[in-house]
Design a protein around this motif. Structure first.
Motif, PDB file in Angstrom:
ATOM      1  N   PHE A 268       0.752  -1.367   0.061  1.00 30.45           N
ATOM      2  CA  PHE A 268      -0.125  -0.120   0.129  1.00 30.45           C
ATOM      3  C   PHE A 268       1.103   1.365  -0.003  1.00 30.45           C
ATOM      4  N   GLN A 297      -1.947   0.817  -5.805  1.00 34.87           N
ATOM      5  CA  GLN A 297      -2.245   0.695  -4.443  1.00 34.87           C
ATOM      6  C   GLN A 297      -3.633   1.034  -4.290  1.00 34.87           C
ATOM      7  N   ASP A 298      -4.170   1.672  -4.948  1.00 34.64           N
ATOM      8  CA  ASP A 298      -5.715   2.077  -4.822  1.00 34.64           C
ATOM      9  C   ASP A 298      -6.412   0.718  -5.249  1.00 34.64           C
ATOM     10  N   TRP A 301      -6.298  -1.237  -1.993  1.00 33.63           N
ATOM     11  CA  TRP A 301      -7.241  -0.850  -1.065  1.00 33.63           C
ATOM     12  C   TRP A 301      -8.766  -1.093  -1.336  1.00 33.63           C
ATOM     13  N   ASN A 302      -9.036  -0.841  -2.572  1.00 37.52           N
ATOM     14  CA  ASN A 302     -10.441  -1.278  -3.030  1.00 37.52           C
ATOM     15  C   ASN A 302     -10.745  -2.745  -2.801  1.00 37.52           C
ATOM     16  N   ARG A 305     -11.179  -3.632   0.815  1.00 37.28           N
ATOM     17  CA  ARG A 305     -12.391  -2.948   1.495  1.00 37.28           C
ATOM     18  C   ARG A 305     -13.462  -3.604   1.044  1.00 37.28           C
ATOM     19  N   GLY A 353      -5.552   3.350   6.551  1.00 37.98           N
ATOM     20  CA  GLY A 353      -6.472   2.834   6.232  1.00 37.98           C
ATOM     21  C   GLY A 353      -8.057   3.384   6.888  1.00 37.98           C
ATOM     22  N   GLU A 356      -7.749   7.427   7.179  1.00 41.57           N
ATOM     23  CA  GLU A 356      -7.996   8.408   6.142  1.00 41.57           C
ATOM     24  C   GLU A 356      -9.330   7.762   5.393  1.00 41.57           C
ATOM     25  N   ARG A 358     -10.438   4.765   4.392  1.00 36.29           N
ATOM     26  CA  ARG A 358     -10.404   3.672   3.404  1.00 36.29           C
ATOM     27  C   ARG A 358     -10.953   2.599   3.757  1.00 36.29           C
ATOM     28  N   ILE A 359     -10.922   2.087   4.995  1.00 39.81           N
ATOM     29  CA  ILE A 359     -11.735   0.885   5.457  1.00 39.81           C
ATOM     30  C   ILE A 359     -12.310   1.473   6.948  1.00 39.81           C
TER      31      ILE A 359
END
Ligand code: URP
Ligand code: ZN
Ligand code: ZN
Length: 469
Positions: A268, A297-298, A301-302, A305, A353, A356, A358-359
């Protein structure tokens, strides 16, 4: 001994409430608001999070690799883990070529004996099934609490297995109740690319990434998924680093196949430009799969999630930069592959995560603790906060600021992948089986405290009655 943890914000994969946790001996006994109990020790957790101890399903301690041995042994690696809130991990026991699995496990257990700070189990890494007796032996391992088989589809000439070995292992796993784990990269294609790069005089660290293109990870991931489908075994793809391997996992999961994927903290935050850092600094980021183009990296994260990827591990495989990584100063292919990370998984994922957006906190607990515990036969002894579960607990201060540095870490390595990163949120107190292991910034137990855990077969639960190995 009993412990009352008062007034913390208790967060599991499913719950989030302010309450008390009462620990009687090694297990959680009661949960509730303002519990009317007396305890030998009371810990005020107000303003803090109370999380289940984290489970790291992917580490390499005291492992011979790349012409050297990882610098963290069980004691230093597990100490680093404990300070980062990890209370249980599953390490890789590598079968030397020609060896029985029993001999390999004996050797790895004796390396760990007397050094354990946290609880642990082993995956068996299969390198050689040429003796037909090995297949029979492999089938017996789940009964002994070793319930996951790992195969490397890369590292030609070292750990790499061919597809026959992979497929036969999968067939055994389908019958024995083991989960198959794969390091998914096409090692043969990579070997050609590495030889071509070196022949052209390309020796610098960033050629590590250029000779391991994402397609080689995507191809091997898809191959492993299809073979697991034929064999009828569950599959777990380790250290997924890029879109090319996320996509086949997403497709398999959409079809309802028994496929899971893991990524690691570093993917990440570290991208392939880090490998270009001057003065051989780039070698610090030589791990496999390599750091990828930032756009991945996105994607990752996706994927975490949306449950395309189900766990975040560290793949902690630490080497000194000065003296070990430098073995490859004139040839990137001789840089030992691996990076440190056991101590900072929670810091980084909590700050970037959860902090910010993201999760969610619940999802963080699921990724770092509950899902690894479930997939690797540790749940519900580990991975949750519930009556009857081991009292493995992390009291986490979500407001304390911390700057991550090599100077302040417990790993023996001489660098940190996240050097200088400022995070909000730090581990305050860690308990394992009801004993304070980390508190007041100190390690509170002697090495030897940690235990081996005999894990349950894939899909089965580990209840306290199951004997410890
Ligand atoms: O570079 C890495 N990841 N080293 C550890 C061995 C492995 O491939 O997991
Ligand atoms: Zn690997
Ligand atoms: Zn690894």
């Amino acid at each position: 001994m009993s412990v009352l943890i008062k007034g913390g914000r208790v967060v599991t994969a499913a719950d989030d409430y302010v309450g008390d946790v009462f620990v009687d001996g090694e297990r959680i006994s009661l949960l509730g608001e303002d519990l009317d109990v007396t305890a030998d020790t009371t810990i005020d957790a107000s303003g803090k999070l109370v999380l289940p101890g984290l489970v790291d399903p992917h580490t390499h301690l005291d492992m011979p690799f790349g012409g050297t041995t990882t610098i963290d042994d069980v004691q230093s690696g597990q100490t680093a883990a404990a300070f980062g809130g990890t209370t249980c991990h599953v390490d890789f026991c590598i079968q030397p070529q020609g060896s029985t699995f029993a001999a390999a496990l004996d050797e790895w257990r004796s390396k760990a004996s007397g050094k354990q700070v946290i609880d642990m189990g082993y995956h068996i890494a299969i390198t050689d099934l040429s003796d037909p007796e090995r297949l029979e032996e492999l089938a017996t391992l789940p009964e002994q609490g070793v319930t996951s088989y790992k195969l490397f589809m890369a590292y030609k000439g070292a750990l790499q297995v061919d597809d026959e070995t992979l497929f036969r292992s999968m067939e055994v796993a389908a019958a024995s109740g083991a989960l198959v784990m794969v390091h998914a990269e096409n090692g043969d294609a990579i070997d050609v690319l590495v030889k071509q790069a070196l022949a052209a005089g390309h020796t610098a660290p960033h050629y590590h990434a250029l000779t391991r293109p994402p397609e080689t990870e995507g191809e091997a991931t898809n191959r492993a998924i299809q073979l697991a489908r034929v064999a009828g075994c569950p599959l777990y793809v380790v250290h997924v680093s890029c879109k090319e391997s996320v996509e086949p996992i997403a497709l398999a999961r959409e079809k309802g196949w028994d496929v899971w994927g893991e990524t690691c903290t570093q993917y990440f935050f570290v991208d392939q430009t880090f490998l270009e850092r001057p003065n051989f600094e780039g070698a610090k980021y030589v791990y496999t799969p390599p750091p990828r183009a930032k756009a991945n990296q996105d994607v990752l994260w996706n994927a975490v999630r949306t449950d395309v990827l189900s766990a975040i591990s560290t793949d902690h495989c630490s080497f000194l930069w000065d003296g070990q990584k430098t073995l490859g100063r004139d040839d990137f292919s001789k840089i030992p592959n691996g990076g440190p990370g056991l101590e900072n998984r929670l810091h980084m994922i909590h700050h970037f995560g959860v902090g910010e957006g993201r999760i969610t906190l619940n999802r963080m607990v699921e990724l770092l603790s509950t899902n690894p515990a479930k997939l690797f036969g540790l749940y519900p002894r580990k991975g949750t906060i519930a009556p009857g579960s081991d009292a493995d607990l992390v009291i986490f201060d979500p407001t304390r600021r911390k700057t991550i540095t090599a100077a302040g870490q417990h790993s023996k390595t001489d660098y940190n992948l996240y050097e200088g990163t400022e995070v909000t949120g730090d581990v305050d107190t860690v308990l394992i089986r009801g004993t304070v292991v980390v508190g007041d910034g100190e390690l509170k137990v002697e090495p030897g405290f940690g235990e081996f855990v005999a894990r349950a077969k894939f899909g089965e639960e580990l209840r306290p009655a199951v004997a410890r190995a």
